[in-house]
Design an enzyme around this catalytic site. Structure first.
Site, mmCIF file in Angstrom:
data_model
loop_
_atom_site.group_PDB
_atom_site.id
_atom_site.type_symbol
_atom_site.label_atom_id
_atom_site.label_comp_id
_atom_site.label_asym_id
_atom_site.label_seq_id
_atom_site.Cartn_x
_atom_site.Cartn_y
_atom_site.Cartn_z
ATOM 1 N N HIS A 147 0.875 -1.174 0.000
ATOM 2 C CA HIS A 147 0.000 0.000 0.000
ATOM 3 C C HIS A 147 0.918 1.231 0.000
ATOM 4 C CE1 HIS A 147 -2.819 2.933 1.806
ATOM 5 N NE2 HIS A 147 -3.808 2.103 1.522
ATOM 6 N N GLN A 227 -4.737 -5.316 6.923
ATOM 7 C CA GLN A 227 -5.783 -6.236 6.438
ATOM 8 C C GLN A 227 -5.743 -7.562 7.183
ATOM 9 O OE1 GLN A 227 -8.054 -5.324 4.281
ATOM 10 N NE2 GLN A 227 -7.147 -3.436 3.504
ATOM 11 N N LYS A 250 -10.792 -0.709 10.239
ATOM 12 C CA LYS A 250 -11.026 -1.895 9.400
ATOM 13 C C LYS A 250 -11.424 -3.107 10.236
ATOM 14 C CE LYS A 250 -7.525 -0.532 5.965
ATOM 15 N NZ LYS A 250 -8.311 0.135 4.929
ATOM 16 N N CYS A 390 -4.699 2.644 -3.582
ATOM 17 C CA CYS A 390 -3.421 3.062 -2.988
ATOM 18 C C CYS A 390 -2.330 2.023 -3.213
ATOM 19 C CB CYS A 390 -3.572 3.372 -1.499
ATOM 20 S SG CYS A 390 -4.782 4.648 -1.177
#
Lengths: 434, 150
Positions: A147, A227, A250, A390
């Site tokens: 990212h 993530q 997230k 991104c």
């Protein structure tokens, strides 16, 4: 009730191991999933890799904090100050427990993953700590699937210090090309910073193996777990990393709160990042001394309510069980990949099987720009992301400018995957490319 | 939401077969514009002669809206006096930024009127404006270059 609820019930019962999710019950915790979009459209939220939705338990914790316990932390003698401090530090302990940190002092609150990674890149290049700052001749190793938040801070560090930035390339199926690992990570390497689960490709990287190589040459291992922490059971001791960044929003938590985990002795060695209140021990006009970790890295009034909200998110995920969350994610990813393969006009970018793979599935539809795909999907309430996510270098690696991306979380159902497939079919017909 | 309002047939036609695309010589200025949120890009060249837009040529990567918008723009602006072309582009930008509250003048905007629906989708306005912003920038550079030479 709706088909979605019935199917979700089936998902829960048919899971092949203990601790499977009762998705219908989970969905009932997320007020936003019950709303309708304009013109009464049903929502299928498939953009959780971008930001997750928030359960009522987190919303209530935020509200209760502001309603009943609001005060600044670590400086007020009064009762509210003590309650707010307890809540803030309590959230730190919860997060530490959630990731297997050796102590709460290893958990630094930041505003997001990006700030956590910038903290690391900045302090590793700054004199004043107990380690030699990164400088000319030193090398930093990242990868092409990062990212931008795990690329740009290292570019800035390299530019500032004269160090050299190097990176892992990718294989055609979207995995790290590890064939040159021994040539890439060498005695010159000071830091290796890699994403655990790719936000574009979904790839789960073998962090522990790479950390072993990094440590062989005396380099630090930094992991972008933005993530990973929302989806996988995490034990930083087993991971083998030295520093790890992730973000609250997230993983069912609020925006504005992120985490840098680091080994205590390493955090102690690093110089401060931002200067200001709370991060000091003593200040005179000539110089200052600094607070012990983690407060050394938390200048100014921190995101207090957001930390409390993150603590509630951690409680929520822990009660469900991260094994069950991970299992649900893997099963949905497998189902989505299988169904996407039915559409000949759709090409998945990244691993096409659910092995060592997270639930972010990026794809292109032949002849239809990702923006147009996302627009047609939105017209039937299926909300995905389109763009470069991104991760421009990773797109460039595959000759792409942008992709469409569907991503799943604990509240998503097979029925929503079916709606994605139907909407893609509609897109293909709408643009006449089928 | 009615998809057909956004993607009118005329827009899909332009997107499938964009007019005036490709980079041509000679040109007075070339610019490269990017939509940082989605990564869409356009390289665009402008040639002016005697106060008239002689040619606009471009290479673009983008969605149906951005492709159609650039294609329609070239149809509208090529062959027009620069001051007229500037007024047309100002009118189009006002339409796009009007959130659906600005009505389009078909006499001025021609096929670009079909893009009116975009104004109601804030996330797509930048797509529609990519080529127009590039044109405005390139034209300003040619004009500035000409006045420097004088």
């Amino acid at each position: 009730m709706s088909t979605a609820t019935e199917r979700a019930g089936v998902v829960g019962r048919s899971a092949d191991n203990a601790g499977s999710l009762d998705v219908a019950a989970v969905r009932a915790d997320f007020p936003i999933l019950g709303r309708r979009l304009a013109d009464g459209r049903l929502l299928a939220y498939l953009d959780s890799a971008n930001t997750s939705q928030k359960p009522v338990q987190v919303l209530d914790a935020l509200s209760e904090h502001y309603r009943l316990h609001n005060a600044n932390v670590a400086r007020a003698v009064h009762q509210l100050g003590a309650e707010a401090t307890d809540a803030y530090e309590g959230a730190r302990s919860k997060v530490a427990g959630f990731i297997g940190a050796a102590s709460p002092a290893e958990v630094v609150f930041t505003k997001n993953s990006t700030e956590a990674l910038n903290l690391v890149a900045s302090t590793l290049g700054t004199a004043g700590g107990r380690t030699r700052p990164i400088g000319p001749g030193d090398e930093i190793v990242i990868s092409e699937m990062e990212h931008h938040s795990n690329i740009v801070p290292w570019q800035l560090l390299a530019q500032r210090t004269g160090a050299t930035l190097r990176w892992f390339g990718l294989t055609g199926d979207g995995r790290l090309d590890l064939s040159s690992i021994d040539a890439l990570i060498t005695e010159r390497t000071r830091v290796v910073s890699l994403v655990w689960v790719s936000n574009l490709l979904g790839t789960v990287n073998p962090v522990a193996d790479i950390a072993r190589r990094a440590h062989e040459v005396g380099a630090l291992m930094v992991v972008d777990a933005s993530q990973a922490v929302p989806q996988l059971p995490v034990d930083v001791a087993a991971l083998g990393a030295d520093l790890m960044a992730f973000t609250g929003h997230k993983m069912c938590g609020p925006t504005g709160i992120g985490v840098l985990w680091g080994r205590a002795e390493l955090l102690e060695e690093l110089p401060p990042f931002l200067g200001g209140g709370s991060m000091i021990e003593s200040v005179s006009m000539e110089r200052s001394t600094y607070a012990p970790i983690p407060h050394k890295f938390e200048a100014g009034t921190p995101p207090i309510a957001q930390a409390v909200g993150l603590g509630a998110a951690v409680d929520y995920l822990s009660a469900l069980g991260m094994d069950a969350v991970a299992h649900h994610e893997r099963r949905l990813t497998d189902y989505a990949l299988t169904r996407l393969a039915e559409l000949t006009e759709v090409r998945v970018v990244g691993p096409t099987s659910a092995v060592d793979r997270g639930g972010a599935i990026s794809f292109v539809v032949d002849g239809v720009h990702p923006h147009d795909v996302a627009q047609v999907l939105d017209s039937v309430g299926v909300e995905i992301r389109a763009g470069h996510h991104c991760a421009k270098p990773a797109h460039a690696r595959f000759g792409l400018q942008s992709t469409a991306r569907a991503s799943f979380y604990l509240y998503n159902t097979d029925e929503e995957v079916d709606r994605l497939i139907d909407a893609l079919d509609r897109t293909i017909r709408f643009f006449g490319v089928g | 939401m009615d998809l057909d309002t956004l993607y009118q047939e005329i827009i899909l036609d332009h997107a499938r077969a964009p007019h005036h695309c490709g980079l041509r010589v000679p040109f007075g200025a070339e610019v490269h514009h990017v939509n940082p949120t989605c990564g869409d890009e356009v390289t665009l060249r402008v040639r002016l002669g005697d106060g008239v837009v002689d040619d606009v040529s471009y290479a673009a990567e983008g969605c149906a809206i951005s492709k159609a918008s650039t294609s329609v723009m070239c149809d509208l602006l090529i062959g027009r006096p620069v001051d007229v072309a500037m007024r047309v582009s100002d009118e189009f930008m006002a339409l796009m930024e009007g959130r659906g509250a600005v009505s389009a003048d078909e006499d001025v905007l021609g096929d670009a009127v079909a893009l009116s629906g975009v104004a109601k989708f804030p996330a797509r306005v930048k797509c529609a404006l990519l080529g127009w912003m590039a044109w405005k920038d390139a034209t300003a550079r040619v004009v500035a270059g000409e006045s420097e030479q004088q």
